[in-house]
Each structure stands twice: as structure tokens, then as C-alpha cells.
Design a protein around this motif. Structure first.
Motif, PDB file in Angstrom:
ATOM      1  N   ASP A 126       0.856  -1.190   0.000  1.00 23.73           N
ATOM      2  CA  ASP A 126       0.000   0.000   0.000  1.00 23.73           C
ATOM      3  C   ASP A 126       0.889   1.236   0.000  1.00 23.73           C
ATOM      4  O   ASP A 126       2.109   1.150   0.130  1.00 23.73           O
ATOM      5  N   ARG A 127       0.255   2.388  -0.161  1.00 24.85           N
ATOM      6  CA  ARG A 127       1.035   3.616  -0.306  1.00 24.85           C
ATOM      7  C   ARG A 127       1.811   3.950   0.974  1.00 24.85           C
ATOM      8  O   ARG A 127       2.920   4.477   0.914  1.00 24.85           O
ATOM      9  N   TYR A 128       1.232   3.612   2.132  1.00 28.20           N
ATOM     10  CA  TYR A 128       1.922   3.919   3.389  1.00 28.20           C
ATOM     11  C   TYR A 128       3.217   3.130   3.492  1.00 28.20           C
ATOM     12  O   TYR A 128       4.259   3.662   3.887  1.00 28.20           O
ATOM     13  N   GLU A 131       5.735   4.545   1.154  1.00 28.56           N
ATOM     14  CA  GLU A 131       6.355   5.773   1.673  1.00 28.56           C
ATOM     15  C   GLU A 131       7.434   5.435   2.706  1.00 28.56           C
ATOM     16  O   GLU A 131       8.493   6.074   2.739  1.00 28.56           O
ATOM     17  N   ASP A 132       7.138   4.438   3.556  1.00 27.84           N
ATOM     18  CA  ASP A 132       8.151   4.030   4.539  1.00 27.84           C
ATOM     19  C   ASP A 132       9.404   3.505   3.836  1.00 27.84           C
ATOM     20  O   ASP A 132      10.537   3.785   4.243  1.00 27.84           O
ATOM     21  N   ASP A 288       0.779  13.031  -4.881  1.00 19.52           N
ATOM     22  CA  ASP A 288       0.221  13.855  -3.814  1.00 19.52           C
ATOM     23  C   ASP A 288       0.458  15.330  -4.127  1.00 19.52           C
ATOM     24  O   ASP A 288       1.130  15.681  -5.097  1.00 19.52           O
TER      25      ASP A 288
END
Length: 818
Positions: A126-128, A131-132, A288
Motif C-alpha cells: 500500500d502507499r503507506y 512511503e516508509d 500527492d
């Protein structure tokens, strides 16, 4: 085929007793689903088992990439892959560039050239998680000096692309007429410098893509919100190393704005497709807001002008000399012709035949430039109007009188510019007089905003009011052939003839369904302009049915032929022309089908109001009857390709053959924004914006009004607020909407619109393009009115946006005592 949507019942109007739907302000069929939350955007595309992509972006404006360590990122739970330039170079191609001599990969290759440039792509569950994992990628940079000032870039002290050897990516000097003679013979030469800041469209919906690789078919399905998806699909399939039939770009029926800025977002499509192919799963990426503002390949042009005007003491303008440097950012991204489109309106509404036009495209360590509403024209119109203002001051002449003396007269129409484009129709002097009359009647009167007593009282408070009417041309319906001028051998252009010119028609197709309704398919994409409404409205008239009987969908890049698409205010003209032709074709087909059914001649049948009648017996067949008698669709399916208007006219031969910008419609506007400048704070308040607009035949006045309101709002932002500034280290200063100051309800003034209709003699319906007005003419009009307001302080606008700090600086530096 994709994106079909039914018009809401609220749009259904009884046809009996009504005039034609064309020309009426029908509500847009798109709005019902948008306003009720039923519209589906790329972000709503969520295939099963989809992965998500995030990008590692450069924090430096100019640096060598010494090393990229992705090992820690790959250990983040859920991280599926990390791609770098080295990974994609093994299998794919560089992205097509806007100019020859450059090679750009989808990820930075060995060096970063602007803050925000993608360095690595991370794919995760997923996007989270992605990002991590982005945070875990370690990039070792060796920083370099950078160059951010476009005039400074001309010196080549710091070179952005060493292999190219210079920051000047391209330059050209174009001379039309006897410029030297005009300047030598004129009573005086007026000259000045003007700046135009870096702005852009900032659409509500950022760039988005969902890519799926089909291993069985060895092909890609890519849902994306790219603009001009049939024209620039080569930037995707060539990068992937596939043919055009193997890469389906599907743009949803609803896209939350583009204004040109999504033409160059192909990088995201390519990276998501590459990841999908390697992981054999769908991959999604949605930009974003910070990415969009900082490094989303969506900034527009930034220019520094030196302008000269040759003028006689009686106010006759003899010649124009324009030089400017255009800050291209780090890469010459497609398209590049924002510097050339102004040639289509090089003298705006003035009769000037001797013109020199010179530009230099420079590369700097900033986000790459892409298209934006107006495509380079707004800054040119602004610079031209400002030098006209300067000439009036030096002549001691009323600027209104100077403008009036030089406007193109109606009996000069069609008017050929020295740059070979042609204005089709219009009465500019009458528009100028009318906007002055409107302002005088409503505002230069007791109690009006320009009541002399009110103006004087405001000045006592330090607030300066003013208005200065101006007339502006909005070129419409770009041709396509000239757009690769900068990738052509210019020495060969003089030898081209008309047969060498290649234009792209507008494609439209439709079929009559078994229930008697009609389904039409548009070949271009949309970003909120109202194409479905336009087609249903016009086709209803052609077929004698209700707009609600017509459903309109969109074709993907494989199903649709290559065409120019939604840009340059083309669709009102091109889609209306295609719709008229398609309607005629369908009627002919249905008459032939009916004649076959009745075993009679075609001359013995007639189509009327959704039925075909046999003249001698009065028998009739409805659309449903006909559809059910044509099982193989030979007659009930039809397509039409509407040719570009200029390609049919000898008047444009020279412009077409020499690859000069060709815009065969000249919508125009006379503007009179009433401004108030607070000398203490520098704030500029637009009290009311009067605008008289003419876009030829108004196909749907509601859509025309919407385009004008939106365009003027963007013009207000450009003139007074918006700017992508950079510091000396190349760090962007506006990466949130707190920093990039879009106009809001607080800033957009009351807009008072008047309309006239001067049909174009060049187009099928008389319509002219009107999708860029307001943004094209708003900034120049606002600047001229500020000049009028600040005349007592001897302050003029020389920089856009004219922000409060700049207003205050000019007032402080003024020699006029207050």
C-alpha cells in the motif's frame, strides 16, 4: 471503449415546440454525476491485488548520484520492489524529449537536475508502506553549483547538460516585413523590460495511473488521466519498447482538471507499467499535492522580455521587436512550442505588419516546463500591452486613444498577420467602444465605483482606483503540423509545399441501438470541458431526437485514431464539426436502409424527427425499427472525421507549409477590470471585472460562461498571486497550497459578462475556440488597469505576478512625492 455515462433525466426536455438545442444553455450532463459523487476518477480504479508506487525524489537541485542503496527499503515488510535507472535501462527506453539531442530516462540517471526529480520507484502493498520504504532508500549525492536565473543561464557558467554543452537548448529569430525600415523611419522607439513568473494550472485532481500488464497478451492496460492520450501515447509505448496497439491508455470520462499540465505526466504511466510487468500485478500511483507542486512536471513557462515599439508622434505603431528568454527547467519536455504560439497573435488586436520575434530556450535547475492554459500567449499579450502603455506615456497620449488608432478594423477581416496566421472575423473597435460605454454608464456615475468624488476620497485614504479597457485575441483550434517545428530541419521549411502538411482530423463515431437510442464515442479525452453535453446537444439536433436519447462515451488510445485531442480550444469547433458531419452521415445511412426495406429509391424516403418516412405512402420506421433491421450494423453505425478548418483554406497555405502556428479562429474580448490599489499595503483588489466576449456562435452559452469565469479566475491568480519561486540554491518556495496562492472566493471579483456573436466563416458551426480566454487576456487587462490606478504615483506593472511586496517596492522607489 470506456467512460459511457447516461445523461440525467433532469436534462430531458420535450422536443415538441422547441427550437434547436444548439445555442441553448442546457445544463451539462456531466455535472449530475460529479455533483452527486458518482463520477469515477483514476483514484477510484482499484483492481484486485493492486500494488502501490511511491517515488524517491531528489532533495538537491543539481548533484551527481554517487550511489543508491535500496537494501534497507527491500527489507521493509510489504515492499515488493525498488527500481532505479540502472534497473529500467536494462529493459526499457528513454522517454521521448521535446528537442533533439537530449535523452531522459524515467528515473534520474547518474545525476539529478532539479529538486523533486524522481530517483527511484518503490512498489509496496500500500502507499503507506511504499512511503516508509522510500524513506529507507539511501542516496549518496555529490552536490554541484546550480543555475536558477534564466538570464544567468545564458552565460553557461553552470551547464545543466554537459553532453549538450550549453544551457541554450534552442533559439530562433523570426523577422516578418521590413523591421529595420520601420524602426529607422519611426519618430521614436520605445523600449522596456518585463518579467513573467512561473505559474501553472494546479488541477484539483493530481496525476494518477493504474497500470496492468497482461502476460498472456504481452500488452498493457493503463488507466490514467493523461491529456492528449492518443497524441502523446508514443511517450508511453516507445518508452516501454512496445507498439501502439500493445499499450491501451484509458482516460476516464471524468478528470479533475488539467489545463495542459497533464500532457507531460507520461513518466508515471511508464514507471507503473514497468513495475506491473516485472511484478505481474497491477500497480497504482497517485501524485500527492506536494509532489504535484514541487516536481510534478507541471510548471509552466517563465519569461524575461525585452520589447521595443516603433511609433510615430501621431500614435501610429510602425513596428514591434520582441526578444525573450524562456526558462525551460531541467529538461526540454514535450511540448516545446509555447514560445511559438504567440506568433499566432503576435500583434494582438493591433495592425502591425513589421515584426521581429526572437526567443531563447534555456535550461535551468528547476522543474521541467509543460503546457498551461494559453500555451505561452498570456505572457506575450501582457508584454505587448505594457509596451503600448509605455508608448502612450512617452507620447503624452491617452492610452485609450493610442489603442483605438491602431486596432484592426472590421473591413480588414479576414486579417492576415505578418506571421501568416489569419484572424477570421470580428469588430475590435466596436468591442473597445462598447466596453468603455458599459463602464461609463455603470461606474463613472454618481454612486459608481469610478464616481469622481469616490475616487478622490479613496485617494485621500491611500487607495487608488482605476480602469483601462483593452482588447485581446484568443487564438483557437491549433493545427498539429507546426508543433514539431523545433524538431525539424528549419533550412528545409522554405521548400515545403502544401502537400507536405499533415493535419489530424477530429474523429467521432456512433451507432443506433436496438431500443432506438444512440450511442456516440469521442476519440479524445476530457478534463471537465463538457464534451458529452456538446455532442449530445448537437447530435440531437442533427437526428431530431432528445439529448437524453444520446449517450456519449470515450475511446481508449488503441480504439481511437491518433488525433490532436483536447487542447488549444479545439473541441467546440472540432467536435461540433464532427458531430454535424456524423449526423448527416447517419441520416444518409438510415435513409438508404429504409429504402432497402421498402424496395424503393432513396429519393422516395425522407428522414425527420427520428424516423424515416416513405413519401408516397406515409409509412415510417423509427430508429429502433431500423436498428432491428440491420443486424450487422452496416447502416446504423457510422463515423466521421472532421478536417481541421485551416487545412481546407488556401489562405493558410504559407503558414501551414512553413510550420508557423495556425489557429483559424480568433475569439476576442474587451476587458475593463476596475482595480483598487492600497498604497500602504500593496494589496490589489479587483472591485469588478467587466468583460465583453465573442467566441463566434455560442453552442452552449452555459459552458461558454463557465469557461470565461474559470479563465478569468486563473487570470486573476496569475496577475496577482500565483508563483513557483525558487531560491538561489534551486529549492522551490511553493510546495503547498499555503505557499502557492491560488485565487479563492476572496480574490475572484464579481464578473460582469456581456457577449456578442461574430460567427467564424472558417468553421462548420461558426463557433470559435473559447477554452483559454480569461487566462490569456486577464493578466494583461489587470496590469493595464493597475497602471491606470497608479498613474498619479508613476508606477507601472513590469513584473507578473504583481504581488503586494512588489507593488510596495515600486511605490517606495517612485520619484513621485505623496
Amino acid at each position: 471503449m470506456s467512460g459511457t455515462q447516461s445523461p440525467p433525466e433532469a436534462d430531458v426536455e420535450e422536443r415538441a415546440g422547441e427550437a434547436e438545442f444548439t445555442g441553448r444553455g442546457l445544463e451539462r450532463v456531466e455535472d449530475h454525476r460529479i455533483l452527486t459523487g458518482r463520477a469515477e476518477y483514476v483514484h477510484d480504479v482499484a483492481p484486485e491485488n493492486c500494488l502501490h508506487m511511491a517515488l524517491v525524489r531528489s532533495m538537491h537541485a543539481h548533484a551527481d548520484i554517487v550511489d543508491i542503496d535500496v537494501s534497507a527499503a527491500l527489507e521493509v515488510p510489504g515492499c515488493e520492489a525498488v527500481l532505479t535507472a540502472e534497473d529500467i535501462k536494462e529493459r526499457y527506453n528513454p522517454m521521448p524529449c521535446g528537442l533533439n539531442g537530449f535523452e531522459e530516462w524515467s528515473l534520474a540517471d547518474g545525476k539529478v537536475r532539479y529538486v523533486g526529480e524522481p530517483v527511484a520507484a518503490v512498489v509496496a502493498t500500500d502507499r503507506y508502506v511504499a512511503e516508509d520504504a522510500v524513506d529507507a532508500v539511501v542516496v549518496d549525492y555529490e552536490t554541484r553549483d546550480c543555475v536558477v536565473d534564466p538570464r544567468g543561464a545564458l552565460e553557461d557558467d553552470v551547464v545543466v547538460h554537459e553532453e549538450f554543452g550549453s544551457n541554450v537548448a534552442d533559439r530562433e529569430e523570426l523577422v516578418f516585413g521590413d523591421v529595420e525600415g520601420a524602426f529607422e523611419d519611426a519618430d521614436r522607439v520605445v523600449e522596456s523590460s518585463y518579467s513573467w513568473g512561473r505559474i501553472s494550472g494546479v488541477p484539483l485532481e493530481t496525476a494518477g495511473v493504474v497500470a496492468q500488464y497482461d502476460d498472456d497478451a504481452d500488452s498493457f492496460d493503463i488507466d490514467c488521466n493523461i491529456q492528449l492520450h492518443t497524441l502523446v501515447d508514443d511517450t508511453v509505448y516507445e518508452t516501454l519498447g512496445y507498439g501502439p496497439d500493445d499499450v491501451h491508455l484509458n482516460v476516464p470520462a471524468d478528470v479533475g482538471g488539467s489545463f495542459g499540465t497533464k500532457i507531460a505526466i507520461h513518466r508515471y504511466c511508464c514507471l507503473a507499467a514497468m513495475a506491473s510487468q516485472q511484478l505481474e500485478r497491477p500497480v497504482k500511483f497517485v501524485e500527492d499535492r506536494i509532489e504535484n507542486l514541487q516536481g510534478g512536471d507541471m510548471h509552466s513557462s517563465e519569461r524575461e522580455y525585452e520589447v521595443k515599439l516603433a511609433v510615430d508622434d501621431d500614435g501610429t505603431i510602425r513596428g514591434l521587436d520582441v526578444w525573450f528568454v524562456d526558462d525551460f527547467g531541467a529538461w526540454p519536455r514535450y511540448p516545446v512550442n509555447q514560445v511559438l504560439k504567440p506568433l499566432s497573435v503576435v500583434s494582438n488586436a493591433y495592425d502591425i505588419q513589421d515584426v521581429r520575434y526572437e526567443y531563447e530556450l534555456v535550461l535551468t535547475n528547476k522543474t521541467s516546463q509543460t503546457a498551461y492554459r494559453g500555451f505561452g500567449v498570456p505572457s506575450h499579450i501582457y508584454a505587448l500591452e505594457m509596451i503600448v502603455e509605455e508608448a502612450a506615456r512617452e507620447l503624452g497620449m491617452d492610452p485609450d486613444e493610442l489603442r483605438r488608432r491602431n486596432l484592426i478594423a472590421p473591413d480588414q477581416m479576414p486579417y492576415e498577420l505578418p506571421t501568416k496566421n489569419i484572424y477570421d472575423s470580428g469588430d475590435f473597435p466596436e468591442a473597445f467602444e462598447e466596453i468603455q460605454r458599459i463602464v461609463d454608464e455603470h461606474e463613472r456615475c454618481e454612486g459608481g465605483l469610478l464616481d469622481p468624488e469616490v475616487v478622490a476620497a479613496k485617494r485621500e485614504e491611500g487607495k487608488y482606483r482605476g480602469v483601462r479597457p483593452t482588447v485581446h485575441i484568443e487564438p483557437g483550434v491549433s493545427g498539429s503540423d507546426w508543433t514539431d517545428r523545433q524538431r525539424s530541419d528549419r533550412a528545409e521549411l522554405d521548400d515545403r509545399d502544401r502537400d507536405d502538411v499533415a493535419e489530424l482530423p477530429e474523429h467521432l463515431r456512433a451507432e443506433v441501438l436496438a431500443d432506438g437510442t444512440v450511442k456516440a464515442y469521442i476519440a479524445t479525452d476530457t478534463s471537465g470541458q463538457g464534451h458529452q453535453t456538446l455532442v449530445s446537444q448537437l447530435l440531437a439536433d442533427e437526428l431530431g431526437v432528445l439529448p437524453s436519447d444520446i449517450e456519449v462515451g470515450y475511446l481508449d488510445s488503441v480504439e481511437a485514431p491518433t488525433e490532436y485531442g483536447t487542447a488549444a480550444s479545439r473541441m467546440a469547433v472540432m467536435l461540433s464539426g464532427a458531430t454535424a458531419g456524423l449526423g448527416r452521415t447517419l441520416v444518409e445511412n438510415l435513409e438508404a436502409l429504409a429504402a432497402r426495406e421498402w424496395d424503393c429509391g432513396v429519393a422516395e424516403v425522407a428522414y425527420r424527427d427520428g424516423r424515416v418516412e416513405r413519401v408516397d405512402t406515409g409509412e415510417s420506421l423509427s430508429l429502433a425499427d431500423l436498428a432491428n433491421r440491420d443486424a450487422d450494423g452496416e447502416f446504423v453505425r457510422a463515423s466521421y472525421d472532421y478536417e481541421h478548418p485551416a487545412s481546407q483554406l488556401e489562405e493558410f497555405d504559407e503558414a501551414l507549409s512553413r510550420k508557423f502556428p495556425v489557429y483559424p479562429t480568433a475569439a476576442f474580448a474587451a476587458n475593463a477590470p476596475i482595480v483598487e490599489v492600497d498604497a500602504k499595503t500593496g494589496e490589489v483588489d479587483i472591485l469588478k471585472f467587466y468583460s465583453l466576449r465573442d467566441c463566434g456562435t455560442q453552442l452552449n452559452p452555459t459552458i461558454v460562461e463557465g469557461q470565461a469565469h474559470g479563465g478569468i479566475a486563473q487570470g486573476v491568480g496569475a496577475a496577482l498571486q500565483e508563483e513557483f519561486g525558487y531560491d538561489d540554491a534551486g529549492q522551490p518556495q511553493a510546495i503547498t497550497l499555503f505557499d502557492y496562492k491560488l485565487p479563492s472566493i476572496e480574490n475572484v471579483p464579481e464578473i460582469k459578462l456581456e457577449h456578442t456573436e461574430t460567427p467564424s466563416p472558417f468553421t462548420e458551426t461558426g463557433a470559435k475556440g473559447t477554452g483559454e480566454g480569461g487566462m490569456i487576456d486577464g493578466p494583461a487587462a489587470i496590469a493595464a488597469s493597475i497602471n491606470a490606478a497608479l498613474e498619479p504615483l508613476d508606477v507601472t506593472v513590469d513584473q507578473i505576478p504583481f504581488t503586494p511586496n512588489r507593488v510596495r517596492e515600486r511605490i517606495r522607489n517612485s520619484s513621485v512625492e505623496r
